[in-house]
Design an enzyme around this catalytic site. Sequence first.
Site, PDB file in Angstrom:
ATOM      1  N   ASP A  14       0.890  -1.387  -0.042  1.00  0.00           N
ATOM      2  CA  ASP A  14       0.045   0.267   0.213  1.00  0.00           C
ATOM      3  C   ASP A  14       1.030   1.299   0.002  1.00  0.00           C
ATOM      4  OD1 ASP A  14      -3.247   0.447   1.372  1.00  0.00           O
ATOM      5  OD2 ASP A  14      -2.111   1.722   0.075  1.00  0.00           O
TER       6      ASP A  14
HETATM    7  C1  GLC Z   1      -4.343   4.191  -0.481  1.00  0.00           C
HETATM    8  C2  GLC Z   1      -5.367   2.937  -0.149  1.00  0.00           C
HETATM    9  C3  GLC Z   1      -5.095   2.009  -1.101  1.00  0.00           C
HETATM   10  C4  GLC Z   1      -4.961   2.453  -2.465  1.00  0.00           C
HETATM   11  C5  GLC Z   1      -3.763   2.951  -2.453  1.00  0.00           C
HETATM   12  C6  GLC Z   1      -3.354   3.882  -3.719  1.00  0.00           C
HETATM   13  O1  GLC Z   1      -3.710   4.600   0.909  1.00  0.00           O
HETATM   14  O2  GLC Z   1      -4.903   2.442   1.398  1.00  0.00           O
HETATM   15  O3  GLC Z   1      -6.449   1.219  -0.871  1.00  0.00           O
HETATM   16  O4  GLC Z   1      -5.175   1.665  -3.301  1.00  0.00           O
HETATM   17  O5  GLC Z   1      -3.431   4.003  -1.375  1.00  0.00           O
HETATM   18  O6  GLC Z   1      -4.120   4.894  -3.906  1.00  0.00           O
END
Ligand code: GLC
Length: 737
Positions: A265
Site C-alpha cells: 500500500d
Molecule cells: C491508499 C489505499 C489503497 C489505495 C492506494 C493507492 O492509501 O489504502 O487502498 O489503493 O493507497 O491509492
Amino acid sequence: MTEEKLRALLDSMSLEEKVGQMVQVTGAFLEEDAVITGPAADAGLELSDCRLAGSILGIAGADRLKRIQERYMEEHPHHIPLLMMADVIHGYRTVFPIPLALGASFQPELVEKAMGMAAEEAASAGLHVTFSPMTDLVRDPRWGRVLESFGESPWLDSRMAEAYVRGYQGADGDLSRPGRMSACDKHFVGYGAPVAGREYNHAELSEHTVREFHLPPKIAAIKAGTACVMPAFQSLNGEPCTASEKIVRKLLRDELGFEGVTISDWSAVGELVAQGAAADTREAAKLAIEAGIDIDMMSVCYARELKGLVESGEVEERLVDEAVWRILTLKNRLGLFEDPFHGSGTEAEKKTVLCQEHRDFARKMVAESVILLKNEDSVLPLSREKKTAFIGPYVDSTDTCGSWAIFQNREDTVTLRRGVAEGGYGENALFCHGCDVLENTRVLGFGVEEVFGQREDRDELVKQALKAAEEADAVVMALGEHTLQSGEAASRGDITLPAQQMELLRQVSRVNSNVITVVYSGRPLDLREVSACSKAVLAVFLPGTMGGAGIADVLFGAASPGGRVSMSFPWSAAQIPVYHNDYSTGRPYDPAGAEQKFVSRYLDMPNSPLYPFGYGLTYGSFRYSSVTLSAETMKAGEVLTAAVTVTNEGTAAAKETVQLYLHDEKATTVRPRRELKGVKCLYLQPGESGEAVFRITEEMLKIWDRDMNFLAEPGTFTVYIGSDSRTENGAGFRYEG
Ligand code: GLC
C-alpha cells in the site's frame, strides 16, 4: 512475448533495472496533476529514484498516458513498458454506487456487468491495473472505509469479490484484450477490523476469525484469478502485514497459491519504521522483500536500499528475480510488449466513457442498491399529481460519488432535483436547500479541503423550507454526511447526521407528517431519530453519477427499491460491533422471553441493530411458504435441495431477495446463529408466485475446527429461508458425514 524471450529479457537486465521494476511512483513525477491518494506525495522520493520505475499510479487519460509511455520507453535501457495503475473502485467516469451499496444489491451478476463497464472506460483511458476489489470484511461503521467494502457476510463478500474480478478481467481472464484491466484484491488481511474503528489501527484477530470471516472473500478473489494482491497497511496480531513472511509468503502464496504480483500500500514499506518494525529504510526494504512484497508503492526503500542489500549479500538476488519475473509476466499477460497502449486511445475513450449504455446501467444499479428501511402508511411511492417539497443539502448536490471517485467530473453527476425534473416527476415539486451539509467545520480529502462556515442566510433558508413543507402533501428530506466524512482516513466516533440537518428535520416533521428522508452516507449511520421523524427512510449511500435519476425512479415508483442491508445499521454506536453472524453465548437473551437477569444483554439498549443484515422493504408484499427439504439426512458427498414458494400479495411488481441461512446447531467450535449461504432474486407481479430452490452441499457445511482443520462435522443443521437474517422460517436436517 514468449516465456523464453521474457526470461531472456530478465537475464539481460542490470540489478539497477530490476530494482526499478519494483518501484511504483505517483505519476506526478512524470506529469503534473496526478491524483495523490496518500500522504506527502513525494514520500522523500526524487526524480532520480523514478527514472527506471516499473509502474506509476494516479494518472489517467489515453493521450497523457500514451505520451508518458512513449517518453519512458524511449529512455528505458530495455524499453520495458510501464504499468499504469489507479484506484478505479466503483467506476471510472461513469461512477456506480459505492461498493457497500453494490453489495446491498445482493446481485453479483449485475455488479460484474458494472465492473466490466468500469474496466472498458478505464482501459480506454490507458489504465492497466485497478486497486480493486477491496474485499475487507467489516463490522464497524465508525471506520470510513466500510464505504469500499461489501459488508459483514463472508459469503456475500466472496460473491462480490468474484464478480469484481471477472468484471475487470473478463470471465476468461485474458488481460491482453482491450477494455480489460487487472484486478488487485486488497487489503491482505484484516484491515477491515481496526481496533476501535480507527483508521490504520492494528487488528487483533484470532486465526479462527481470520479464516472463518476475513479470508473467504480474499480466497474467492484469488480463485477468480485476481492478477494482483495488496497487503494491508496495518499490523495483524502484532505483525505488520507488509513485513510478514507468515502472512504474505506462507499464507498468501504457499497456502492460498497466489502466483501474481503483490504491491504494497502507499508508502507502507517506509512506514514500517513508524510502526516500530524496522530501524530504518534499509531494514524496511529487507523485511518487505523477504516477506514477499514485489512492488514498493511510493516509498524510498526499494529505490534507495534494495540494490545495496543485494550487492552486500544481505538479500539474495533470487528474491529480486522472482519479484521482477512476476511483474514482467503481468506486463506480458496485458500484452504490453506488443501494444504498450493496450488498445487505449481517444477514439476508444469517446466510444465508452459516459456512454448512454453505461449511464443507463448506473441508473439501474442505483435502484437495485438503495435500501427502503421504513415505509409507514405506504407513503412511498409518491404521486406525481401531489405536491412534494424536496428539502435539504443533497437536493442540488453533485458531490454524491464518494471520496474514491477520483476521476469523476462533478458536472457529470445527476442531482436529485435534476433526476426528478428529467424523470418527468417534477410538475408538482418544490425544491429548497434548507441548510448546508456541514457547518463551522472543515473536511480534508485527496488534495482538497472544504471549509464550512455558517451562512448568513441560514435562518431564511430554514424559513423557506418550512413554508414549502407546510404547502406540500409530502416532503422528501435529502440529508447526509459529507462525502469526505467517509472513505480512507475518515473514521467517525459519532455516526449521526450533522446537527443542523437534524434540527431542520425535526422542524419540518412538526409541520408535515408525511416526511420521507433520503439518507446519503458512506456507512451505516445511527438513524434512530431520523426514523422517528420520518414515515419513510431510504438509504441511498453515495449513489454515483446517476444517483438523482435512480433515486427519483424509486421515489415515484418507476423502480422498486432493490437493496438489502449488507452491513447492519446499529441502534447506536455504543453497540458496535453488531452483526448478524455472531454467536449465541451460554446465556442467550431472548427479547420476546420473560425478563431475565443473567443473560447476554445491555441494561440500556437492545442487542439487535436498528436495521439487521438482509433487511429491506420493497413495493411488493411477499409471503413465504415453509421450507421443504429434499431429504432429512445428508451423507458425505450428497446434495440436498431446499425450496420455498414466494407469493407477491402486494399491488406492485417487485423483486424479492430470497435469502438462505444455515445454522450448525452444535460443533467443536461454536457456530454463528445465522450464516448467509445463498440468495435468489424473484421478480414477481402482483398475485404471482415463484419458487426459490437452493442446493445445499457438503462444502457449505465446512467449518474451521479447534485444531484449524477445515471440514464438515456430522450434526444437525437448520436451513432458514426468508427475507432477512431474522427469519425463523426453517427446516432441519442431519449431516451424517
Ligand atoms: C491508499 C489505499 C489503497 C489505495 C492506494 C493507492 O492509501 O489504502 O487502498 O489503493 O493507497 O491509492
